[in-house]
Design an enzyme around this catalytic site. Structure first.
Site, mmCIF file in Angstrom:
data_model
loop_
_atom_site.group_PDB
_atom_site.id
_atom_site.type_symbol
_atom_site.label_atom_id
_atom_site.label_comp_id
_atom_site.label_asym_id
_atom_site.label_seq_id
_atom_site.Cartn_x
_atom_site.Cartn_y
_atom_site.Cartn_z
ATOM 1 N N TYR A 162 -32.770 55.756 22.661
ATOM 2 C CA TYR A 162 -31.624 56.235 21.888
ATOM 3 C C TYR A 162 -31.308 55.222 20.796
ATOM 4 O O TYR A 162 -31.154 54.031 21.072
ATOM 5 C CB TYR A 162 -30.401 56.420 22.794
ATOM 6 C CG TYR A 162 -29.172 56.883 22.046
ATOM 7 C CD1 TYR A 162 -29.103 58.176 21.534
ATOM 8 C CD2 TYR A 162 -28.089 56.038 21.854
ATOM 9 C CE1 TYR A 162 -27.974 58.608 20.843
ATOM 10 C CE2 TYR A 162 -26.959 56.460 21.159
ATOM 11 C CZ TYR A 162 -26.910 57.745 20.662
ATOM 12 O OH TYR A 162 -25.796 58.167 19.974
ATOM 13 N N ASP B 183 -34.620 47.730 18.376
ATOM 14 C CA ASP B 183 -33.223 48.136 18.474
ATOM 15 C C ASP B 183 -32.597 47.323 19.607
ATOM 16 O O ASP B 183 -32.742 47.641 20.781
ATOM 17 C CB ASP B 183 -33.127 49.636 18.761
ATOM 18 C CG ASP B 183 -31.682 50.107 18.844
ATOM 19 O OD1 ASP B 183 -30.769 49.254 18.849
ATOM 20 O OD2 ASP B 183 -31.472 51.332 18.923
ATOM 21 N N LYS C 178 -22.571 45.900 19.634
ATOM 22 C CA LYS C 178 -21.926 45.614 20.914
ATOM 23 C C LYS C 178 -21.498 44.169 21.071
ATOM 24 O O LYS C 178 -20.414 43.787 20.651
ATOM 25 C CB LYS C 178 -22.831 46.068 22.064
ATOM 26 C CG LYS C 178 -23.120 47.570 22.057
ATOM 27 C CD LYS C 178 -23.883 48.013 23.270
ATOM 28 C CE LYS C 178 -24.281 49.488 23.175
ATOM 29 N NZ LYS C 178 -23.162 50.426 23.219
#
Length: 427
Positions: free
Chosen positions: A141, A236, A264
């Protein structure tokens, strides 16, 4: 105020009652959690229940909720202004810190989300190579950008298919999908389409298909294959960045990508994203170069302050042995209990990340993850929450520990999860 009352109000004004789909708890059933506040390893609901948190803002809160260093920096930053529209010193300071901690990043651009970071990284890769196609792994994702909401076609080396309405089929065809941990299929795709592939993008540890680590030699093989085909490699690390090591997963695994995306942890729980890489690549980004990307609130002083607090603490403490010990204790105890009950379970952990599947294993890719017992997971999740442990409300998400999860808390957690497993088996 009760969760049920707030859920009804939310459903009237927010699609599905949430601002991000997994928060609706539809994969596990039961009532979604509404938070009132959070401190350390605990989250308190609007109903006043104090629960042990292993979502931790989906990995962003690595020091624990309401950490004094983050609170102090934010308090000072708020008094100076919440947004300027021009560059402020903390932007430069956080960029310098990231470049110093992640050797593959010589220059970095801040954005406001992981999705922005991956979209921008893909645009940069296409501009740098003059190619159009992106390769991703099935189950990986990378945010909700059109290029990444793509599922596998009818064969491994076929062009992708949209997996969300609103994603144009013609655009989806510019994304290829291959299985995670299968270097042979990656080689096949790059052999067939290599002169069209701008970049391969992957999470070094899959965190949105459950938690799946790379097989020995897999990332090294992908790095070699991309170099041979003139394809850029994008890691990623929105989730793994500063979660599994001081230099991210790339430092832990010893594999250097061309472009890295972050999020994050680098914002300490505030909205943030970033992408970075070698200087010659990043100088293609406007205004240094022709690749346009902009953001009104990029480099927001509050996010920069929180990020500086977190990365400074991480750099000083180097907490990854402690985090790995905590995540390992949960995963290994859970696997031991499951085995003693005759329940198939596969577990994995790295740094402050961990995960499990009700599957005999090995779970090495998304296809294996989908074969796990999701009904048992849903029952287990509900029982764990009743016993005061919040797990990600999906069988296809990683779990997270923080420095606030002490040995006593980990022991308490495993005791509660043991009871939850027994109750879910008995249903």
């Amino acid at each position: 105020m009760t969760s049920n009352g707030l859920e009804a109000r939310a459903s009237a004004v927010l699609p599905g009652g949430v601002n991000s789909p997994v928060r609706a708890f539809r994969a596990v059933g039961g009532d979604p959690v509404f938070a009132r506040e959070a401190h350390g390893a605990y989250l308190t609901t609007v109903s006043g229940e104090k629960i042990l948190d292993y979502v931790m803002s989906w990995g962003a809160v690595i020091l624990g909720h309401d950490h004094p260093a983050v609170r102090s920096r934010l308090t000072t930053a708020v008094t100076r202004g919440v947004s300027f529209g021009v560059t402020c010193p903390p932007e430069v300071e956080l960029a310098e810190l990231i470049c110093d901690m992640v050797p593959s990043i010589e220059m970095v651009r801040f954005v406001n989300s992981g999705t922005e970071a991956t979209m921008s990284a893909a645009r940069l890769a296409r501009a740098a190579t003059g190619r159009d196609v992106i390769v991703k792994v099935d189950g990986g994702y990378h945010g909700h950008g059109d290029s990444f909401l793509v599922s596998a076609g009818s064969g491994v080396a076929t062009l992708g298919l949209p997996n969300s309405p609103g994603v144009p089929a013609e655009l989806a065809k510019l994304t290829l999908t291959v299985p995670f941990n299968d270097a042979g299929e990656m080689e096949s795709v790059l052999t067939e389409f290599g002169d069209r592939v701008a970049a391969v993008i992957l999470e070094p540890f899959l965190g949105n298909a459950g938690f799946i680590p790379p097989a020995p030699g897999y990332l090294e093989a992908v790095r070699s294959l991309t170099r041979a085909s003139g394809t850029l490699l994008i890691f990623d690390e929105v989730m793994t960045g500063f979660r599994v090591g001081t230099a991210g997963a790339q430092g832990t695994c010893g594999v250097t990508p061309d472009i890295t995306t972050l999020g994050k942890v680098i914002g300490g729980g505030l909205p943030i994203g970033a992408y970075g890489g070698r200087k010659e690549l990043m100088e293609l980004v406007a205004p240094a170069g022709p690749v346009y990307q902009a953001g009104t609130l990029s480099g927001n002083p509050l996010a920069m302050a929180a990020g500086l607090a977190v990365l400074s603490e991480i750099r000083r403490e180097d907490p990854y042995d402690a985090l790995s010990a905590s995540s390992g204790l949960i995963a290994e105890r859970l696997a031991s209990v499951a085995a003693s009950r005759g329940v198939p379970m596969s577990v994995a952990h790295a740094g402050g990340m961990w995960g499990f599947f009700f599957h005999p294993g090995p779970v090495v890719d998304y296809a294996a993850a989908k074969a796990a017992d999701t009904d048992l997971f849903a029952r287990f999740h509900r029982e764990a929450l009743r016993l005061g442990v919040l797990l990600a409300p999906s069988p296809f998400e990683a779990g997270f520990v923080s420095l606030a999860h002490t040995n006593d808390i980990i022991t308490e957690t495993t005791d509660r999860l043991t009871d939850a497993l027994d109750r879910s088996i008995a249903e």
